[in-house]
Design an enzyme around this catalytic site. Structure first.
Site, short mmCIF file in Angstrom:
data_model
loop_
_atom_site.label_atom_id
_atom_site.label_comp_id
_atom_site.label_asym_id
_atom_site.label_seq_id
_atom_site.Cartn_x
_atom_site.Cartn_y
_atom_site.Cartn_z
N GLY A 88 0.73 -1.14 -0.07
CA GLY A 88 -0.12 0.07 -0.03
C GLY A 88 0.97 1.27 -0.04
N ARG A 89 0.36 2.26 0.32
CA ARG A 89 1.08 3.55 0.47
C ARG A 89 1.87 3.57 1.84
NH1 ARG A 89 -3.25 7.43 -0.48
NH2 ARG A 89 -1.83 8.99 0.37
N GLU A 92 5.76 3.95 2.19
CA GLU A 92 6.68 5.15 1.69
C GLU A 92 7.05 5.97 2.98
OE1 GLU A 92 3.45 8.30 -0.14
OE2 GLU A 92 4.12 6.62 -1.59
N CYS A 118 4.17 -6.27 -2.15
CA CYS A 118 3.95 -5.17 -3.05
C CYS A 118 4.74 -4.00 -2.71
CB CYS A 118 2.32 -4.59 -2.79
SG CYS A 118 1.53 -3.49 -3.69
N HIS A 119 4.30 -2.79 -1.94
CA HIS A 119 5.36 -1.77 -1.69
C HIS A 119 6.14 -1.89 -0.49
CE1 HIS A 119 2.90 0.27 -4.71
NE2 HIS A 119 3.70 1.30 -4.99
N TYR A 138 6.13 -4.98 -5.87
CA TYR A 138 5.22 -4.34 -6.87
C TYR A 138 6.29 -3.83 -7.92
CZ TYR A 138 1.91 -1.39 -9.13
OH TYR A 138 0.83 -0.84 -10.21
#
Length: 196
Positions: A88-89, A92, A118-119, A138
């Site tokens: 997901g976000r 970061e 993913c991330h 990802y």
């Protein structure tokens, strides 16, 4: 025997990538503590749903509120057998927390099972633990994973203590490989027929 598993999340973690492994790992008898820096047990993180509809990247929608069941400030990584890092976000910004990076480094230093999706590998890259691994993420995170020293592949992969997948559609294989590392008996094949 069930393992004690740490799951590190944050606001706008991918909805399926936290909900599905959290529930699936509990279903087979593991204890999972989901934590977020600067939040306590019983607080929530917002999730984001990343959907793949044929565009060049995912489309994002607001997901659910996921209730944390442990407090990051109280966590001692040495109390856990394994780590899950969903995507997901959230990764970061989670990668900017020293306590997150320290926790990740512990699992690699002790060669404990780690599953990242993913991330999620953005956190592993920031923790400087990917050198020499074969892994995936990802696809948009490939460059930073390779810059961290890994060999990137286009499939779910287990390399030593690390299991990685590209996104939530990889859950069946990613979770199966992670559960195998945890010592669970995972088999693929024909369903077991119900008793008549």
């Amino acid at each position: 025997m069930g393992k004690d598993i740490l799951m590190i999340a944050g606001d706008f973690v991918e909805d399926y990538e936290i909900m599905v492994p959290f529930q699936a790992l509990q279903m087979v008898g593991h204890e999972v503590d989901a934590v977020c820096p600067d939040k306590a047990a019983e607080e929530t993180v917002k999730t984001a749903i990343h959907d793949f509809r044929g565009d060049q990247t995912y489309m994002e929608s607001r997901g659910h509120d996921f209730v944390l069941n442990a407090t990051m400030a109280d966590v001692n990584p040495s109390d856990y057998d394994a780590l899950v890092v969903p995507g997901g976000r959230a990764p970061e910004y989670l990668r900017t927390y020293d306590e997150v990076l320290d926790a990740v480094q512990h699992f690699f230093e002790e060669d404990k099972p780690v599953a990242a999706l993913c991330h999620g590998p953005q956190i592993l890259a920031a923790a400087d633990v990917l050198d020499g691994y074969e892994m995936t993420s990802y696809p948009a995170c490939r460059a930073e994973c390779e810059a961290a020293g890994c060999s990137w592949v286009d499939e779910v992969v287990t390399d030593g203590n690390l299991v990685t997948g590209q996104a939530w559609p990889d859950h069946p294989e990613w979770l199966a490989q992670f559960m195998t590392l945890l010592g669970d008996d995972v088999s693929h094949g024909e369903p077991i027929p119900a008793d008549d």
